[in-house]
Design a protein around this motif. Structure first.
Motif, PDB file in Angstrom:
ATOM      1  N   LEU A  89       1.723  -4.371 -12.037  1.00 49.26           N
ATOM      2  CA  LEU A  89       2.668  -3.265 -12.112  1.00 49.26           C
ATOM      3  C   LEU A  89       3.145  -2.842 -10.723  1.00 49.26           C
ATOM      4  N   ILE A  90       2.211  -2.633  -9.808  1.00 47.02           N
ATOM      5  CA  ILE A  90       2.578  -2.188  -8.462  1.00 47.02           C
ATOM      6  C   ILE A  90       3.301  -3.299  -7.708  1.00 47.02           C
ATOM      7  N   GLY A  91       2.757  -4.513  -7.800  1.00 48.94           N
ATOM      8  CA  GLY A  91       3.407  -5.633  -7.125  1.00 48.94           C
ATOM      9  C   GLY A  91       4.815  -5.872  -7.640  1.00 48.94           C
ATOM     10  N   GLY A  92       4.982  -5.800  -8.973  1.00 47.45           N
ATOM     11  CA  GLY A  92       6.310  -5.988  -9.552  1.00 47.45           C
ATOM     12  C   GLY A  92       7.274  -4.889  -9.150  1.00 47.45           C
ATOM     13  N   ALA A  93       6.777  -3.636  -9.141  1.00 46.66           N
ATOM     14  CA  ALA A  93       7.637  -2.506  -8.781  1.00 46.66           C
ATOM     15  C   ALA A  93       8.089  -2.597  -7.324  1.00 46.66           C
ATOM     16  N   VAL A  94       7.154  -2.950  -6.429  1.00 48.61           N
ATOM     17  CA  VAL A  94       7.508  -3.076  -5.009  1.00 48.61           C
ATOM     18  C   VAL A  94       8.506  -4.208  -4.802  1.00 48.61           C
TER      19      VAL A  94
END
Length: 222
Positions: A89-94
């Motif tokens: 989630l965080i990697g995709g959002a960044v």
């Protein structure tokens, strides 16, 4: 068992549709000497890696109490899902926020040029390396938490493996079924994948990440 099959099938499709670079790799391998062998070796390596994760889940962890919600193995599996979900989630959002406009001149990974002069069996290693291990581990976690028999777990792993190769195996099928038109078809696919798939992949990763976080928290608080 039906719920488990549905969950691992969805995770397998998530692997398939978040692997555009792997599809491009297969297309490029098909254009090399011994191209069909290289591409099939790639898919075999991919499946061997999944089989290894499946063997770990079914045999190495056999006997661990994943069914009790508050057992150490169950909580560890749920925690793993939360961590993997946060990573996706965080990697995709960044990555989504930092994405650049698609470039028409995008090209395949440069390291693929080095593969051309190697033995076709190297494709096995390439396929094994390019598998999405985060989603594969998430599928293994779901299988163990379901507390099914070894046979049912094996069926679930096969379902995950088959759905995960839907996209990477398609170029091979095209070459086998339409050899005369395959070069044109695959060139079109490669151009589209290199230019347009980044946003789709990131959105799918974020959705899958949110799902894993939900499943993990559900297991921890149940």
């Amino acid at each position: 068992m039906g719920t488990l099959v549905g969950e691992v099938a969805l995770l397998g499709l998530a692997v398939a549709f978040t692997s555009p670079v792997s599809v491009v790799t297969v297309i490029v391998l098909l254009t090399m000497p011994s191209g069909r062998r290289r591409a099939i070796a790639f898919v075999c390596g991919w499946l061997i890696a999944i089989a290894g994760i499946g063997a770990l889940a079914v045999f190495v962890l056999h006997g661990q109490d994943f069914s009790a919600k508050h057992s150490t193995p169950s909580r560890a599996a749920s925690t793993l899902e939360v961590l993997l979900g946060c990573l996706l989630l965080i990697g995709g959002a960044v990555a989504y926020r930092r994405r650049e406009p698609s470039q028409g001149g995008a090209s395949p990974p440069k390291w693929l040029d080095r593969v051309e002069g190697t033995h076709w069996l190297l494709g096995v290693a390439v396929g094994a390396v390019m598998l999405s291990y985060a989603l594969s581990l998430a599928a293994a976690s779901e299988i163990r938490k379901a507390n099914v028999s070894s046979v049912d777990a094996g069926v679930a792993i096969v379902v995950f493996a088959v759905t995960s190769i839907v996209t990477v195996a398609t170029p091979i099928v095209v070459v086998l079924l339409a050899p005369e038109r395959s070069a044109e078809i695959l060139a079109t696919w490669k151009a589209w994948l290199l230019g347009n798939s980044r946003t789709v992949v990131l959105v799918v990763l974020m959705v899958v990440g949110a799902f894993l976080i939900f499943r993990g928290i559900q297991g921890l608080v149940a």
